[in-house]
Design a protein around this motif. Sequence first.
Motif, PDB file in Angstrom:
ATOM      1  N   PHE A 409       7.719  -6.923  -7.903  1.00 23.79           N
ATOM      2  CA  PHE A 409       7.635  -8.456  -7.113  1.00 23.79           C
ATOM      3  C   PHE A 409       8.164  -8.343  -5.772  1.00 23.79           C
ATOM      4  O   PHE A 409       9.077  -7.546  -5.555  1.00 23.79           O
ATOM      5  N   ASP A 410       7.448  -9.026  -5.117  1.00 22.65           N
ATOM      6  CA  ASP A 410       8.051  -8.887  -3.549  1.00 22.65           C
ATOM      7  C   ASP A 410       7.780 -10.354  -2.859  1.00 22.65           C
ATOM      8  O   ASP A 410       6.663 -11.282  -3.376  1.00 22.65           O
ATOM      9  N   GLY A 411       8.412 -10.614  -1.628  1.00 25.08           N
ATOM     10  CA  GLY A 411       8.367 -11.682  -1.281  1.00 25.08           C
ATOM     11  C   GLY A 411       8.369 -12.931  -2.041  1.00 25.08           C
ATOM     12  O   GLY A 411       9.080 -12.967  -2.920  1.00 25.08           O
ATOM     13  N   ASP A 412       7.691 -14.077  -1.730  1.00 22.62           N
ATOM     14  CA  ASP A 412       7.560 -15.109  -2.233  1.00 22.62           C
ATOM     15  C   ASP A 412       6.118 -15.540  -3.071  1.00 22.62           C
ATOM     16  O   ASP A 412       5.245 -15.262  -2.710  1.00 22.62           O
ATOM     17  N   ARG A 413       6.466 -15.515  -4.463  1.00 19.38           N
ATOM     18  CA  ARG A 413       5.273 -15.625  -5.605  1.00 19.38           C
ATOM     19  C   ARG A 413       4.093 -14.822  -5.394  1.00 19.38           C
ATOM     20  O   ARG A 413       2.946 -14.839  -5.137  1.00 19.38           O
ATOM     21  N   TYR A 414       4.596 -13.294  -5.255  1.00 19.55           N
ATOM     22  CA  TYR A 414       3.763 -12.140  -5.328  1.00 19.55           C
ATOM     23  C   TYR A 414       4.182 -11.145  -5.948  1.00 19.55           C
ATOM     24  O   TYR A 414       5.290 -10.685  -6.079  1.00 19.55           O
ATOM     25  N   ALA A 415       3.133 -10.491  -7.100  1.00 20.44           N
ATOM     26  CA  ALA A 415       3.453  -9.606  -8.088  1.00 20.44           C
ATOM     27  C   ALA A 415       2.462  -8.375  -7.833  1.00 20.44           C
ATOM     28  O   ALA A 415       1.330  -8.652  -7.426  1.00 20.44           O
ATOM     29  N   ARG A 416       2.850  -7.013  -8.064  1.00 23.95           N
ATOM     30  CA  ARG A 416       1.973  -6.100  -8.104  1.00 23.95           C
ATOM     31  C   ARG A 416       1.908  -5.676  -9.586  1.00 23.95           C
ATOM     32  O   ARG A 416       2.888  -5.238 -10.005  1.00 23.95           O
ATOM     33  N   ALA A 417       0.789  -5.328  -9.842  1.00 30.00           N
ATOM     34  CA  ALA A 417       0.479  -4.587 -11.125  1.00 30.00           C
ATOM     35  C   ALA A 417       0.475  -3.268 -10.894  1.00 30.00           C
ATOM     36  O   ALA A 417      -0.669  -2.879  -9.908  1.00 30.00           O
ATOM     37  N   GLU A 418       1.007  -2.283 -11.183  1.00 25.25           N
ATOM     38  CA  GLU A 418       1.167  -0.927 -10.922  1.00 25.25           C
ATOM     39  C   GLU A 418       1.265   0.201 -12.247  1.00 25.25           C
ATOM     40  O   GLU A 418       1.775   1.038 -12.252  1.00 25.25           O
ATOM     41  N   ILE A 419       0.342  -0.216 -13.053  1.00 19.50           N
ATOM     42  CA  ILE A 419       0.085   0.689 -13.923  1.00 19.50           C
ATOM     43  C   ILE A 419      -0.686   2.025 -13.795  1.00 19.50           C
ATOM     44  O   ILE A 419      -1.432   2.081 -12.739  1.00 19.50           O
ATOM     45  N   VAL A 420      -0.048   2.875 -14.567  1.00 16.34           N
ATOM     46  CA  VAL A 420      -0.653   4.324 -14.511  1.00 16.34           C
ATOM     47  C   VAL A 420      -1.324   4.575 -15.530  1.00 16.34           C
ATOM     48  O   VAL A 420      -2.489   5.065 -15.761  1.00 16.34           O
ATOM     49  N   LYS A 421      -1.075   4.002 -16.772  1.00 17.23           N
ATOM     50  CA  LYS A 421      -1.967   4.222 -18.093  1.00 17.23           C
ATOM     51  C   LYS A 421      -2.093   2.666 -18.493  1.00 17.23           C
ATOM     52  O   LYS A 421      -1.538   1.608 -18.481  1.00 17.23           O
ATOM     53  N   ALA A 422      -3.411   2.618 -19.303  1.00 20.14           N
ATOM     54  CA  ALA A 422      -3.736   1.441 -19.468  1.00 20.14           C
ATOM     55  C   ALA A 422      -2.953   0.800 -20.630  1.00 20.14           C
ATOM     56  O   ALA A 422      -2.794  -0.572 -20.653  1.00 20.14           O
ATOM     57  N   SER A 423      -2.328   1.385 -21.498  1.00 22.80           N
ATOM     58  CA  SER A 423      -1.560   0.834 -22.341  1.00 22.80           C
ATOM     59  C   SER A 423      -0.165   0.020 -21.821  1.00 22.80           C
ATOM     60  O   SER A 423       0.399  -0.882 -22.595  1.00 22.80           O
ATOM     61  N   SER A 424       0.022   0.133 -20.520  1.00 23.08           N
ATOM     62  CA  SER A 424       1.041  -0.598 -20.000  1.00 23.08           C
ATOM     63  C   SER A 424       0.556  -1.954 -19.390  1.00 23.08           C
ATOM     64  O   SER A 424       1.472  -2.745 -18.744  1.00 23.08           O
ATOM     65  N   ALA A 425      -0.568  -2.367 -19.353  1.00 20.83           N
ATOM     66  CA  ALA A 425      -1.146  -3.471 -18.840  1.00 20.83           C
ATOM     67  C   ALA A 425      -0.475  -4.877 -19.445  1.00 20.83           C
ATOM     68  O   ALA A 425      -0.381  -5.888 -18.817  1.00 20.83           O
ATOM     69  N   LEU A 426      -0.133  -4.641 -20.924  1.00 19.49           N
ATOM     70  CA  LEU A 426       0.143  -6.044 -21.493  1.00 19.49           C
ATOM     71  C   LEU A 426       1.631  -6.204 -21.209  1.00 19.49           C
ATOM     72  O   LEU A 426       2.054  -7.555 -21.022  1.00 19.49           O
ATOM     73  N   THR A 427       2.484  -5.286 -20.885  1.00 14.70           N
ATOM     74  CA  THR A 427       3.709  -5.317 -20.346  1.00 14.70           C
ATOM     75  C   THR A 427       3.740  -6.185 -18.946  1.00 14.70           C
ATOM     76  O   THR A 427       4.523  -6.935 -18.824  1.00 14.70           O
ATOM     77  N   VAL A 428       3.032  -5.614 -18.017  1.00 14.86           N
ATOM     78  CA  VAL A 428       2.782  -6.527 -16.819  1.00 14.86           C
ATOM     79  C   VAL A 428       2.607  -7.957 -17.086  1.00 14.86           C
ATOM     80  O   VAL A 428       3.234  -8.650 -16.352  1.00 14.86           O
ATOM     81  N   ALA A 429       1.490  -8.197 -17.881  1.00 13.19           N
ATOM     82  CA  ALA A 429       1.131  -9.624 -18.270  1.00 13.19           C
ATOM     83  C   ALA A 429       2.225 -10.409 -18.738  1.00 13.19           C
ATOM     84  O   ALA A 429       2.739 -11.384 -18.199  1.00 13.19           O
ATOM     85  N   THR A 430       3.151  -9.865 -19.606  1.00  8.91           N
ATOM     86  CA  THR A 430       4.209 -10.439 -19.972  1.00  8.91           C
ATOM     87  C   THR A 430       5.285 -10.993 -19.195  1.00  8.91           C
ATOM     88  O   THR A 430       5.915 -11.742 -19.094  1.00  8.91           O
ATOM     89  N   ALA A 431       5.612  -9.821 -18.338  1.00 10.52           N
ATOM     90  CA  ALA A 431       6.639 -10.047 -17.130  1.00 10.52           C
ATOM     91  C   ALA A 431       6.199 -11.086 -16.188  1.00 10.52           C
ATOM     92  O   ALA A 431       6.995 -11.605 -15.630  1.00 10.52           O
ATOM     93  N   ILE A 432       4.909 -11.102 -15.980  1.00 13.58           N
ATOM     94  CA  ILE A 432       4.517 -12.167 -14.909  1.00 13.58           C
ATOM     95  C   ILE A 432       4.614 -13.582 -15.682  1.00 13.58           C
ATOM     96  O   ILE A 432       5.082 -14.539 -14.926  1.00 13.58           O
ATOM     97  N   ILE A 433       4.287 -13.677 -16.892  1.00 12.46           N
ATOM     98  CA  ILE A 433       4.637 -14.738 -17.631  1.00 12.46           C
ATOM     99  C   ILE A 433       6.074 -15.370 -17.378  1.00 12.46           C
ATOM    100  O   ILE A 433       6.347 -16.503 -17.016  1.00 12.46           O
ATOM    101  N   GLU A 434       6.918 -14.371 -17.666  1.00 10.07           N
ATOM    102  CA  GLU A 434       8.390 -14.660 -17.588  1.00 10.07           C
ATOM    103  C   GLU A 434       8.670 -14.985 -16.126  1.00 10.07           C
ATOM    104  O   GLU A 434       9.650 -15.897 -16.000  1.00 10.07           O
ATOM    105  N   LYS A 435       8.035 -14.429 -15.407  1.00 11.30           N
ATOM    106  CA  LYS A 435       8.376 -14.628 -13.734  1.00 11.30           C
ATOM    107  C   LYS A 435       8.200 -15.964 -13.517  1.00 11.30           C
ATOM    108  O   LYS A 435       8.785 -16.845 -12.661  1.00 11.30           O
ATOM    109  N   LEU A 436       7.035 -16.346 -13.978  1.00 12.51           N
ATOM    110  CA  LEU A 436       6.229 -17.773 -13.649  1.00 12.51           C
ATOM    111  C   LEU A 436       7.132 -18.877 -14.274  1.00 12.51           C
ATOM    112  O   LEU A 436       7.400 -19.964 -13.850  1.00 12.51           O
ATOM    113  N   ARG A 437       7.798 -18.504 -15.365  1.00 13.71           N
ATOM    114  CA  ARG A 437       8.664 -19.454 -16.164  1.00 13.71           C
ATOM    115  C   ARG A 437      10.221 -19.686 -15.590  1.00 13.71           C
ATOM    116  O   ARG A 437      10.630 -20.771 -15.095  1.00 13.71           O
TER     117      ARG A 437
END
Length: 490
Positions: A409-437
């Motif tokens: 996460f960087d700046g104001d209301r900005y997230a980067r998905a930085e997965i290397v492997k496909a299986s990490s994508a859901l972890t990104v999505a959950t982290a963004i939900i938590e950040k939005l909350r």
Amino acid sequence: MTKESSKIATTTSPTIGIVGGGMAGSTIALRLSELGINIVLFEASKTLVNGPPICHLHAGGNLYREISDEQCLTLLRQSIDTLKVYPQTANIRPTVIAIPTRDSGSPDALLPRLQKLQDEYATLIKQNPSNNVLGAAEDYFRLYDRESLEALAQKEIPKSAESLDDWMIPVAKTLNLDEFKLPLILVQEYGLSIFRIASTVSLAFEQLTSCTVLTNTRVTDIQQRQDKPGWDIEYQSADNPKESIAVDYLVNACGYRTGTLDDMHGFQRNRMVEFKAAYVTHWSDCQGQWPEVIFHGERGTPDGMAQLTPYPDGYFQLHGMTEEITLFKEGLVASTAKSAQPMLNSLFNRKLTDKWYRDEIERRTAKAVEHVAQFIPPFGNATVAGNPMFGAQQIPGDDPSLRAADVSFDGDRYARAEIVKASSALTVATAIIEKLRDEHLLPAELSIADSEINEQFPVTSALPIDKIISLAEHLAEERSSPTALARPVG
């Protein structure tokens, strides 16, 4: 599957802009829109989930002996969730790890990690029986010594593999055991179909009214809003005039182009980009069902790892970790102090726009076949069966061996998905939900912890497998790949 911008939802729910419709961007959009959150997903290509040649679940990272045990454990946990959400996309077959006598490694060196992974898998099943998605924990890996392999070599190859031993029979009958350090290791590293992933998210978005998908659309600028928190996104679809939309939160899921969005707003970020390719072949003499087979070797040398990934009807995807096959000279580049976007040279930019020359395809595929045929001599008859599956992979930071990465996460209301492997994508999505909350963009009472992960994807879970396969086959044809690569294994 492009929706007109005039149809973008306008409700009291926050609007999340996601730039990039690859594995990360599509999964984040799917995760949030299944919760009813307004999403606008921008993708420059005509279809979703293109990019690097996804073919593995990576349930334990066993293809990478150089990465840490902690990364492997992370990949195992992430892969279990991925299988629960995307069960229709998995190819259920094991992977065999073989260490040639010429290699400096040994099977014994792999066993402590495998035991840790098996123990962790057993613990996860004990905590929640629904985590049992890779078969019984005691079968997570199995060792095959010379005696057991010689016994299997005497058996007929079954048309359909019903047991772990069945998967090993063609390997035992074909490999010269004197050329390998025994035992061979069979592990439950399943495959993933990039075409069925693309099909799944595309079909789900057709039903999810909270998500607007703008394909064939290029984001040309991003600016923080002046009147309130959020971002103005300027974009252009095909030959239409430029348009703009305001969003409450911006997710950068641009894959190897992630740095281009960082540069638009002056964000600094160290990252690397690596171009890779895999080659599609047909082995007409193939008998029975093969597991995936990994022949270890030192990356970047002529003896680099060889990888045989099976699909139906004798089709195989090949990797060879040499500069003549999967890796490329100058194919790994890093960001600079002037730009967060690593710059590949024009050779790779040509390939990334799907303009491979025919002689390149023939030459590199032949090298890949030769590389595998060192160990499986009959495979030397395999032929070119389609365009290479290729792409550039981003790696955040400065460690080229990093495989378990997710979000920053960087700046104001900005997230980067930085997965290397496909299986990490859901972890990104959950982290963004938590950040939005945390930032009060979602209600605090919105709970994602009290139910199974797959239960939070009701639309995706209800998709009929026949429709997924049908669209996947169409996408394979559209991308000049055999339709067999879209069909399930196992």
